[in-house]
Every structure is written in C-alpha cells, then in structure tokens.
Design a protein around this motif. Structure first.
Motif, PDB file in Angstrom:
ATOM      1  N   ALA A 156      45.124  42.349  37.513  1.00 37.41           N
ATOM      2  CA  ALA A 156      45.771  43.334  36.659  1.00 37.41           C
ATOM      3  C   ALA A 156      47.274  43.239  36.833  1.00 37.41           C
ATOM      4  O   ALA A 156      47.771  42.832  37.888  1.00 37.41           O
ATOM      5  N   GLN A 208      39.807  43.107  43.300  1.00 37.82           N
ATOM      6  CA  GLN A 208      40.882  43.448  42.366  1.00 37.82           C
ATOM      7  C   GLN A 208      42.233  43.004  42.913  1.00 37.82           C
ATOM      8  O   GLN A 208      42.524  43.183  44.097  1.00 37.82           O
ATOM      9  N   ILE A 267      39.148  37.537  35.449  1.00 38.25           N
ATOM     10  CA  ILE A 267      39.572  38.278  34.252  1.00 38.25           C
ATOM     11  C   ILE A 267      40.993  38.782  34.443  1.00 38.25           C
ATOM     12  O   ILE A 267      41.329  39.310  35.505  1.00 38.25           O
ATOM     13  N   THR A 268      41.826  38.615  33.424  1.00 37.89           N
ATOM     14  CA  THR A 268      43.149  39.242  33.497  1.00 37.89           C
ATOM     15  C   THR A 268      43.188  40.409  32.522  1.00 37.89           C
ATOM     16  O   THR A 268      42.542  40.390  31.490  1.00 37.89           O
ATOM     17  N   ASP A 269      43.952  41.416  32.874  1.00 44.48           N
ATOM     18  CA  ASP A 269      44.083  42.575  31.994  1.00 44.48           C
ATOM     19  C   ASP A 269      45.375  43.303  32.317  1.00 44.48           C
ATOM     20  O   ASP A 269      45.834  43.311  33.462  1.00 44.48           O
ATOM     21  N   THR A 315      40.103  47.324  34.069  1.00 44.92           N
ATOM     22  CA  THR A 315      39.405  46.247  34.758  1.00 44.92           C
ATOM     23  C   THR A 315      38.475  46.790  35.840  1.00 44.92           C
ATOM     24  O   THR A 315      37.379  46.283  36.040  1.00 44.92           O
ATOM     25  N   CYS A 356      39.324  40.475  39.245  1.00 39.16           N
ATOM     26  CA  CYS A 356      40.127  41.082  38.193  1.00 39.16           C
ATOM     27  C   CYS A 356      41.600  40.989  38.573  1.00 39.16           C
ATOM     28  O   CYS A 356      41.991  41.404  39.665  1.00 39.16           O
TER      29      CYS A 356
END
Lengths: 374, 203
Positions: free
Chosen positions: A38, A365, A344-346, A352, A36
């Motif tokens: 972030a 992360q 995944i980007t958020d 996330t 992830c």
C-alpha cells in the motif's frame, strides 16, 4: 487441489534491491500467499513488482532498457531474490553495471545465455498498461503470445531468437542493397531459406497453443462477467494460407523498395472479438477490462498447467481499474485456492487489508513510501 | 594520467591502442622498455616493422605468409585436393595444432553479416570458387563457427558451388570430447542425437 501441494509451490521468500529504480537499498520478507503493498502514487509500489518480474523474466515488464532502471545517479544495480520452488531453494541474482553486459546468476552460477532462465519462475503481471494489448498495434499482442509461449517452450524461444536474428540480417542486407544496387542479391535467397524452418515451427506452436488458450480464456471470461457473452481470439497469419517461401518470393521487389521484410510471422496478429464485432471498436470500457483480465488469467492458467507450478501473480493497481463487482469475482477466484503467491498494490491501505481478510488467507502488509518500505 | 615526458606519453598511447591493453598495462610495458637496454627496444621495434613491411597475404589461401604463396600451400606432401574453409588465420593455427589435417586451407576473412557491413563481396569467396573451378579439388571442409552468421556463410558458399563436382562437408557438431552428457546444453545434445554417426567397431 491436484497433486502434492508442495510440488505446485513457487514463492519469493526474500528480496533485496540495491539501486533499483527509486529504491536505494531495501530487503523484504514475503508471505508465500498474499502480499499487499500500500502507498500513494509515485512511491514505488509498481517498481517493486517490476523487480520481481525482472528476476523471473530477465527484463523489465515495461520494456525499459537496463540502463533506465538503475537508480538515478548510480552506476549499478543489484537484485537478489530467494525463491522456494518445488521445495528447493533458488537464489537468483541480477547485476547491471553501466557499459557492461548484465549478469544473471542462479545459485551462484552465472547463466551463459539469459534465455536459459526464462520459464524457471513463471510469472504473470496484470496492470493498467495491459490496455495496450487492445489499443496498440499487433506488436503488443505478439509479445503477449510470445511471452507466454517462451515460458512454456524452450524450443519456441530458441526458434524465435533464431528467426529474429536472421530477419535482422535480412533487413540489413535489404538496406545495403538499396545503397548499392549492383551488390550480390543472391544472399537474399539464403536468408529466405533460413527463415522458413523457424517460421514453420513458430506458426504450428502458435496455432496449437491458441486452441487450448481460447477455451481457457472463454471460461475465465464467463466466470468474471457471470454472463455468457461470446468472446473469441482469432489468430491471423499470412502463413496460414501461404508458405513463407512463396510469400517472400512474391514480396521480393516490395521488400527491396521498402528496405525491410514485409511478410512473415513478425506480421502475425491476434484479433479480439466480442460477439461478431471487433472489441477495439465496439467494446465498452467495462467490456475491455473484463476481456483483459480474462486474457491474463488464462495466461496464468496456461502457465500453471504447463509448468505444474503456480506462477507468481503480480497485480498492479487492479482495484483502481475494476469495478466492485469484478473485484468480487476475482477475489472469489483467488480465494478458491488455485493460486499461489500473489502481490497486490493499492493506494488505499485499508482496502487492501479488507481484501486480505475477505480472502481469509495468510497475508503480509507493506507500506511503501518514497522507495522505503515499512 | 599525468606524464613527465611527452615521449613517454606517446609510447604509452601507442601501446594502449592495441586490443586488450589498457593505459596501466601500457605504462608498465613502456617503463619496462625504458629500464632495459636500448638494443632490446631496437630489436623489438624492428621485429614489428619488419613483420608489418614484409608480411603478405598468400595469393592462394589468404593465410599470412612471408612469400607470395604460403608454406602450407607450397608443401607438396599436403593434399591439394582437400580445402578446409575457415573464418580467420587464427582458425588455421588452431586446426594446424591438432595435427589431424593434411590438406590446404582457404581463409574467408570473416562471416557474412550485413548488420556489421560484411557482405559476400567483403570476403574471399570468389577466389575460393575460382580455386575450385580451376584446381583439382575433391572436397571442401567447412570449419566455420556454428552461429547463425556461420550457417548463412556455409549455405551461401555451398549454393555457389552447387554445379561443381566437389564434395562439401562440415565439421561435426556435438558433445565435446571428454565432456559429460548431462552438462551438454539441450540444443547441442539434440543435434548430436539427430546427426548421430554409425559406430565403428575396432577390428
């Protein structure tokens, strides 16, 4: 889970970026499952995904020229990725220098042709710009089709390269004939002949591919929407009704006037339908999103089946454009184990984290801030 | 680069205008000439001038020549009925070095590529057709690079010659001699299989 799990394994273990977009120098270790990223907007989350995409596809996902992805005011860039593919280590290095040919190395050996690399590391990128598949012209849809087919079929890619080169020459000839009408136009016959064989192969492959792809796409769509909406993909090509030789002969005068080739597989399109209507005109925002997601997940599944490998999945800003219900369905799909490594980007760090916990898989992360990752 | 002498600078620029020679190499060459005898430089300069003034393009095959017709075309021991069609003069030299060819040549001067502004009219194709119409030519061998532009050129020429009683062949494409199969690329290997040749037993 089919077969031996190790054979399905494809993961980026370590990535080093030097002067790539807004990254000066950065080295990262990734989880083989879920990663992830972030951070706020404009910090470089998407750029990191693009770097991974670059190492798999030898170009930027955003169709940027190589000079545009070098960090501002720097003369070169270097990407180094350590992948684990079917238990074997693959070290891929991309080097770009201003005014020099780019180089791509696999385990220390430079590729003679960059195209040889395509397909080794299957990858799927899902991001906000997927919208262009619906809103833009046919070129984006052909690119989607070609992107998938090139990753699974080396011959398809070679035939496509051949077709495009001959097409370029033919168009250049049409231009020079317009300047100098007395020149020898019999050369056009030669180019017409040279286009035919690759075109036949490409159309055949597109047809067969789309038959299988449609079925997968429909089941993905039903899964995401949990509804039995009728969706379909229709392949359109002038070559389905006429052979290319006839088409080129019919359009000869027109081509000479337009100074480009007006018939051929470079005019093919893929029509998206919702029930009996065109998605572009009648689809709601939500329907568009589900359609696109199903399209990309079908691409993933198709690559997985062909390659016997779980492609790397890059999810850019997904949770900003999907509503909670779709996210939940997607998460369910992801957690059922048919996926390999995911990025995944958020913008929300806590979200996330929550996602990762919900999935119940090993995760890592990262917080991205101004091209620096903590 | 700062020069103490205008003459030096001019000479360096002249050398650096040649392909494959940068400013530093050019300077090294010029300094070498400066250190040597004047006579050496004169011989060197004259060789270039004489070559440039005297060199001709062979009226038959377009190879470089001292005379109107080149030594290869004049050689009566060579088979005048077999013409090997090549892109450039360097290809003539490469094939001559093999010692395997006893016919004559025809230099096209490039391959067809409208993208680079090279159409059939820019190449020596008409003179090839004329040679075949008027001479006693049995066979032409297309020794042209197997690129897309090369294929186009071969295709174009063979169409021009369609109605003439001449046999057209191309050089074989495939696995290189002394090469190993596993290292041949798929396209080459695939073609080698499709275009396989009958095995001739040694008697």
């Amino acid at each position: 889970m089919p077969q031996d799990q190790f054979l399905l394994m494809l993961a980026l273990q370590r990535l080093t970026l030097t002067n790539f977009k807004n990254y000066a120098s950065q080295s990262l270790e990734f989880s083989p499952r879920l990663n992830c990223l972030a951070g706020n907007n404009g910090m470089g989350k998407t750029n990191l995904l693009d770097a991974i995409y670059y190492l798999c596809m030898t170009k930027s996902h955003f169709n940027l020229p190589d000079t545009a992805i070098i960090r501002h005011n720097e003369g070169f860039l270097r990407l180094e990725g350590h992948f684990l593919r079917q238990e074997k280590k693959e070290k891929i290095v991309a080097k770009i220098q201003a005014r020099k040919l780019k180089e791509l190395e696999r385990n220390g050996v430079a590729y003679e042709k960059l195209s040889e690399h395509i397909g080794l590391l299957p990858v799927v990128f899902i991001g906000p710009d997927d919208n262009a598949l619906i809103t833009e012209g046919s070129e984006d849809r052909r690119r989607f089709l070609d992107n998938t087919l090139c990753q699974v079929d080396q011959q398809y890619m070679n035939e496509l390269i051949l077709y495009n080169k001959v097409l370029q020459q033919r168009n250049a000839l049409l231009k020079s004939l317009a300047d100098n009408p007395s020149a020898d136009s019999s050369l056009l016959d030669i180019y017409d002949d040279q286009l035919i064989d690759p075109a036949i192969y490409i159309v055949e492959q597109r047809v067969t591919f789309l038959q299988r792809f449609s079925a997968i796409f429909q089941s993905m769509h039903h899964y995401i929407t949990q509804r039995q909406e009728e969706v379909s993909l229709v392949y359109q090509s002038q070559l389905l009704e006429n052979d290319l030789g006839t088409l080129l002969a019919q359009n000869r005068q027109r081509d000479l006037y337009l100074q480009r080739t007006s018939a051929g597989i470079h005019k093919d399109d893929l029509v998206f339908n919702l029930g009996e209507h065109a998605l572009k005109k009648f689809g709601s925002q939500g329907q568009l999103k589900s359609f696109l997601l199903a399209l990309k997940l079908a691409q993933y599944e198709m690559l997985r089946q062909h390659k016997g490998l779980h492609p790397i999945l890059l999810l850019d800003d997904l949770f900003d454009k999907l509503d909670e219900q779709r996210v939940t369905h997607l998460l369910k799909l992801l957690s059922e184990g048919e996926f390999g490594q995911i990025f995944i980007t958020d913008t929300h760090q806590t979200r996330t984290e929550l996602i990762a916990k919900q999935l119940g898989v090993e995760y890592q992360q990262f917080v991205v801030k101004d091209g620096v990752i903590g | 680069m700062n020069f103490s002498s205008k003459l030096l600078e001019e000479a360096v620029n002249a050398f650096a205008s040649l392909p494959g020679i940068g400013k530093k190499t050019a300077l090294r060459l010029v300094l070498h000439l400066c250190k040597g005898e004047l006579e050496n430089s004169e011989t060197f300069a004259n060789a270039i001038l004489n070559m440039r003034r005297g060199i001709k393009s062979c009226s038959k095959c377009h190879n470089l020549s001292d005379e109107e017709v080149c030594v290869i075309c004049r050689d009566q021991r060579r088979e005048q009925g077999v013409i090997c069609v090549v892109e450039s003069i360097r290809d003539v030299m490469a094939i001559e070095d093999t010692g395997q060819f006893r016919g004559v040549y025809h230099v096209l001067g490039g391959v067809i590529s409208p993208l680079e502004g090279v159409g059939p009219g820019e190449l020596n194709i008409d003179s090839l057709v004329q040679r075949i119409q008027t001479g006693e030519v049995r066979e032409i061998i297309m020794a042209i690079s197997p690129t897309i532009e090369g294929e186009t050129t071969i295709f174009f020429i063979s169409k021009k010659l369609r109605d003439l009683p001449v046999q057209i062949s191309t050089i074989a494409r495939g696995v290189s001699f002394g090469g190993e199969l596993e290292y041949a690329d798929e396209l080459t290997l695939g073609r080698s299989i499709t275009a396989r040749v009958p095995y001739r037993n040694v008697d």
